[in-house]
Design an enzyme around this catalytic site. Structure first.
Site, PDB file in Angstrom:
ATOM      1  N   ASP A 508      47.314  52.424  65.170  1.00 44.14           N
ATOM      2  CA  ASP A 508      47.652  53.466  66.149  1.00 44.14           C
ATOM      3  C   ASP A 508      47.036  53.061  67.495  1.00 44.14           C
ATOM      4  O   ASP A 508      46.261  52.105  67.565  1.00 44.14           O
ATOM      5  CB  ASP A 508      47.059  54.784  65.614  1.00 44.14           C
ATOM      6  CG  ASP A 508      47.434  55.983  66.438  1.00 44.14           C
ATOM      7  OD1 ASP A 508      48.416  55.926  67.194  1.00 44.14           O
ATOM      8  OD2 ASP A 508      46.720  57.005  66.315  1.00 44.14           O
ATOM      9  N   GLU A 511      48.914  50.696  72.402  1.00 41.57           N
ATOM     10  CA  GLU A 511      49.717  50.419  73.612  1.00 41.57           C
ATOM     11  C   GLU A 511      49.015  49.467  74.576  1.00 41.57           C
ATOM     12  O   GLU A 511      49.727  48.732  75.251  1.00 41.57           O
ATOM     13  CB  GLU A 511      50.057  51.741  74.320  1.00 41.57           C
ATOM     14  CG  GLU A 511      50.927  52.660  73.498  1.00 41.57           C
ATOM     15  CD  GLU A 511      50.193  53.307  72.310  1.00 41.57           C
ATOM     16  OE1 GLU A 511      48.961  53.498  72.414  1.00 41.57           O
ATOM     17  OE2 GLU A 511      50.843  53.594  71.308  1.00 41.57           O
ATOM     18  N   ASP A 584      53.609  61.111  68.898  1.00 41.90           N
ATOM     19  CA  ASP A 584      53.187  62.518  68.884  1.00 41.90           C
ATOM     20  C   ASP A 584      54.289  63.471  69.344  1.00 41.90           C
ATOM     21  O   ASP A 584      54.255  63.987  70.469  1.00 41.90           O
ATOM     22  CB  ASP A 584      51.941  62.683  69.758  1.00 41.90           C
ATOM     23  CG  ASP A 584      50.789  61.846  69.235  1.00 41.90           C
ATOM     24  OD1 ASP A 584      50.877  61.354  68.092  1.00 41.90           O
ATOM     25  OD2 ASP A 584      49.809  61.673  69.965  1.00 41.90           O
TER      26      ASP A 584
END
Ligand code: NOJ
Length: 918
Positions: A508, A511, A584
């Site tokens: 997770d 980015e 999300d």
């Protein structure tokens, strides 16, 4: 000292605001095009801005090469050096075009060309060009059967066209918007720094952006370029009569509470666009570039004031592509069918990895399952309520202070025991491992990484220090292969203490997410291995992290166990390393609705194994929404329930008996279709064709499908129509023409070619089997995929107007790589003239690598078979008979339907046989 305290206080508040900010998307945290100088400059350029002409055209090393020069009268101090253009042709209709600075003029820096994405074997598909033909100022080379590539020198234009008609398919710089800002030495007075909010980007190399126009000829719609929460067919962002919006942004970002209808860039980026239309069919354009990109889709008439003459008798969609750095490394895919384009793209970037069977089942996640007790409880409730599931997930709270690869031993004193207990019932566990490493001298990962210099550096050359879940953190520089290999070793059972073979991984925040960084990410002037600036490879950072983790799972079992790694960030090539999800999302109907085009878009651009958090990550879905979400998601490739820690618990048994039953039904349906899904995953693994497909991919001539993103196909056989509104009593469904569609539950036949209003109840969503298909199922209900292994199959045959149908079934051991040596069963079932034949599609393999199965087919259901009702069936070669009777179409609570059924033919799933209806 005081300032340190104040600073930490500030960081704490920042972190807190990040954690509790569940109100809405914070627009002002992110740059828009106007605040992004390269984007603003490119967007303001007028058609015919480009003054380059192509000279010195020649064939060199099998490529067509040319110099691009600016004629004297147009030269300014920034565009004096020629650029080098090269065109290469590859098998099956692929043209690759590169444009870069000429190294012989010693630019101050080599521009970044993305490595590690293109498949090594792609190079062997190059067709070595021998010659070009010249026609006026056009240079023409062969591209593919019936297609050629053309470079015109003045004005510079590159295009692909059909040879016979001369019709263009794709063209580059037809509007003269190409611009490449050449790197140069900084001069007195040059202001290269860029500021955004409290952040300053030192931009030591100055402007280096690239922009150009690409036209898709014969296109009615364009699709692709994820990740955006928006419609499947991309809306124009600029042009007359178009509500001007931001361009589609491709910049991997951690976006809290993203909007469900926005061109804003989310967690991953794939600069690959497809077009589809009545006249040409499908084509594609892919720009391999990892810097920030912005793409405008231009509404027709946007170029009315220019004097550009392109054929006006056909539809066309023009687009403007802008990137902050890198080179032009672009691929034109000629199609012409939708599946051709995805195959062409897959031949460059790879097909999706074959998942383990367990990963195609249902996953249960939450931030967080608190402790071992909680895990045990949730697991046992699935059994108590007879709901199958395969994987239980642990989020960040399972680790000791967010130090990944460790366990909070108070909450999880016996992680091995916990995993083994789950595994004893055939279930797996997934834990999260993020790329931010806590800067704690007692943390072994940090100690090694800092000692070995494995962190990304800031602009001054020190380890970059950002703020994320564990507080002050540094980020592993996964671009370096040596560091990836070190990281991969961390997944060895001896290193990842407490892990067992049934543990898989979730990546997770890759980015990367940096709470106190510009736009919640790493500064663009941070430095990677090889002196690559972060701006040049930002969009590929998460890809490298995913790659290294996947390598780790592969290594820990000596290369025999297929990895399962879920990643939030992605880039072209991600499909080779694992799965992605859409981050999300919010517990709202519109988010359920947009999850479908988002997942279809990912499938079109190579990443078929994707899904959205079932129920929505933020907020509490009302029960009806949650149920509808399960009903849709059960047909999407990656199927996982997940929720934020501030939400109410929402495991499927918490909403009363009726709703438990509905969610159980949805999950069970998914399990019954697993043989079909697995066969489709194999097809994706071989060809690149996605599991979940937009309707137009299957029905490319049916215009009514081009813009439909409320329904989708699973393979070529199932059409799924979601229900996206509250208290819906009916929904409108378009069933594509020239087919009959059989309602999955009732077996009722509907003629295609019409939009129908269909009644719905809370029990399920409309799903249809297309005439002409055969779908394999396993109808017995079990706890998980493991217990289904030896279960018999059901085949559902839906005949077409000539009484025929076809389908496939692929089976292997569900976990290893032995299928690569031919250890699999692959059958084609063909039904015609009242006879079903099972044909082998697998190559004959040696004894050592053969995959065997004792599974049989226990039931064959016939839909739409209108010949005089057969009484029995004769099975060959065993020469025995089976009864034909009316039987249930589906085994589900409260569903009474009956269909013509061959009972207990009991033929082996791996054998050749025929069944003749009598
Ligand atoms: C952000 C992810 O998108 C979400 O799924 C996860 O639960 C949190 N990070 C905490 O790890």
């Amino acid at each position: 000292m005081k300032s340190i305290v104040v600073f930490h206080h500030f960081l704490f508040l920042l972190l807190l605001s990040h954690l509790i900010s569940v109100s809405s998307w914070k627009k002002e945290e992110f740059r828009n095009c106007n605040q992004t100088p390269f984007c603003k400059r490119a967007r303001s350029r007028k058609p015919q801005h480009c003054k380059l002409i192509a000279t010195d055209v020649t064939i060199d090393d099998g490529d067509l090469t040319a110099k691009l020069i600016t004629p004297h009268e147009f030269q300014d101090e920034n565009s004096t050096n020629p650029l080098i253009l090269s065109l290469s042709v590859y098998q099956n209709g692929i043209l690759r075009m590169k444009i870069d600075e000429d190294p012989s003029h010693n630019p101050p820096k080599k521009r970044f060309q993305v490595p590690d994405v293109i498949l090594p074997e792609f190079e062997s598909k190059k067709l070595w060009l021998q010659r070009y033909t010249k026609d006026g100022d056009s240079f023409i080379v062969y591209l593919f059967d019936g297609y050629e590539a053309v470079v015109t020198s003045d004005p510079l234009e590159v295009f692909v066209r059909e040879q016979s008609s001369g019709k263009r398919v794709l063209s580059f710089n037809s509007h003269g918007l190409f611009d490449l800002e050449q790197l140069r030495v900084k001069k007195e007075g040059d202001e290269w720094e860029e500021r955004f909010r409290s952040h300053t980007d030192s931009r030591p190399f100055g402007p280096q952006s690239i922009s150009f126009d690409v036209s898709f000829h014969g296109a009615d719609f364009v699709y692709g370029i994820p990740e955006h929460a928006t419609s499947l067919a991309l809306k124009p962002t600029n042009g007359p009569g178009v509500e001007q919006s931001e361009p589609y942004r491709l910049f991997n970002l951690d976006v809290f509470e993203y909007l469900h209808e926005s061109p804003f860039g989310l967690y991953g980026s794939i600069p690959f666009m497809l077009s589809h239309g009545k006249s040409h069919g499908t084509s594609g354009f892919f720009w391999l570039n990892a810097a920030e990109m912005q793409i405008d889709v231009l509404g027709s008439g946007w170029d009315a004031e220019s004097s550009i003459l392109l054929p006006s008798d056909e539809k066309r969609i023009d687009t403007l592509w802008m990137s902050e750095a890198g080179i032009v490394d672009a691929f034109f895919f000629i199609g012409p069918k939708p599946k051709d384009v995805v195959k062409q793209y897959a031949s460059v970037t790879g097909t999706s990895a074959m998942p383990q069977l367990f990963a195609t089942g249902y996953h249960q996640c939450r931030w967080n399952y608190r402790d071992e007790e909680d895990v045990k409880n949730v697991d046992s409730k699935f059994d108590e309520h007879d709901i199958p599931y395969d994987v239980l997930w642990l989020d960040i709270e399972h680790a000791d202070g967010k130090r990944y690869f460790t366990w909070d031993r108070v909450l999880f004193p016996n992680p091995e025991g916990m995993q083994k207990d789950l595994a004893s019932r055939g279930r797996r566990m997934v834990t999260i491992v993020d790329p931010h490493i806590k800067r704690d001298d007692n943390y072994h990962i940090h100690k090694e990484a800092s000692k070995n210099g494995y962190y990304v550096k800031d602009a001054s050359g020190k380890d970059y220090d950002g703020w994320c879940w564990p507080g002050s953190s540094s980020y592993i520089d996964m671009v370096n292969p040596e560091i990836r290999s070190w990281w991969a070793d961390k997944f060895a059972y001896t290193e990842y203490v407490g892990s067992t073979p049934s543990l898989y991984i979730w990546n997770d925040m890759n980015e990367p997410s940096v709470f106190n960084g510009p736009e919640v990410t790493m500064p663009r002037d941070a430095l990677h291995y090889g002196n690559i600036e972060h701006r040049e490879l930002h969009n590929a950072y998460g890809y490298y992290f995913h790659m290294a983790t996947s390598e780790g799972l592969l290594k820990r079992e000596g290369g025999t166990d297929r990895p399962f790694v879920l990643s939030r960030a992605f880039f072209p090539g991600t499909q080779r390393y694992g799965t992605v999800w859409t981050g999300d999302n919010i517990a709202e109907w519109e988010h359920l609705r947009v999850s479908v085009p988002m997942i279809l878009t990912l499938g079109l651009t190579g990443i078929t194994f994707s899904g959205a958090d079932v129920g929505g990550f933020f907020g509490n879905p009302d029960t009806e929404l949650l149920v509808r979400w399960y009903q849709v998601a059960a047909y999407l490739p990656f199927f996982r329930g997940h929720a934020h820690h501030d939400t109410k618990r929402r495991e499927p048994w918490l909403f009363g008996e009726r709703n438990t039953e509905l969610m159980r039904d949805a999950i069970r349906i998914r399990y019954t279709f697993l043989p079909y899904f697995y066969t489709l995953f194999r097809e994706a693994n071989v060809t690149g064709i996605p599991v979940a497909r937009p309707l137009w991919m299957e029905f490319p001539h049916d215009e009514a499908t081009f813009n439909n993103d409320e329904a989708f196909m699973v393979g070529n056989g199932l059409l799924v129509q979601g229900v996206y509104t509250q208290r819906a009593k009916d929904v409108t469904v378009y069933l594509p023409k020239d087919h009959t569609w059989y309602d999955l539950k009732s077996g009722k036949a509907y003629k295609g070619g019409k939009t129908q209003k269909m009644e719905v109840t809370d029990a399920d969503i409309p799903v249809f089997q297309r005439s002409g298909t055969i779908i394999p199922r396993k109808d017995r209900f079990r706890r998980s995929t493991v217990q289904m292994e030896n279960d018999p199959y059901t085949l559902v045959i839906a005949v077409d107007s000539s009484g025929a149908a076809e389908g496939e079934l692929y089976i292997d051991d569900g976990k290893s790589y032995e299928f690569k040596q031919g250890a699999y069963i692959h059958r084609r079932f063909i039904f015609s003239n009242g006879k079903l034949t099972s044909v082998n599609l697998a190559p004959s393999s040696s004894h050592a690598t053969r995959f065997l199965s004792d599974c049989t087919i226990e039931r064959i259901i016939l839909l739409g078979y209108s010949s005089a009702k057969p009484k029995s069936a004769r099975i060959e070669p065993s020469n025995h008979a089976a009864d034909i009777e009316l039987g249930p179409l589906q085994i589900r609570s409260g569903v009474r339907s009956s269909a013509l059924t061959i009972r207990k033919p009991n033929v082996g799933v791996s054998d050749d046989w025929t069944i003749q209806l009598l």
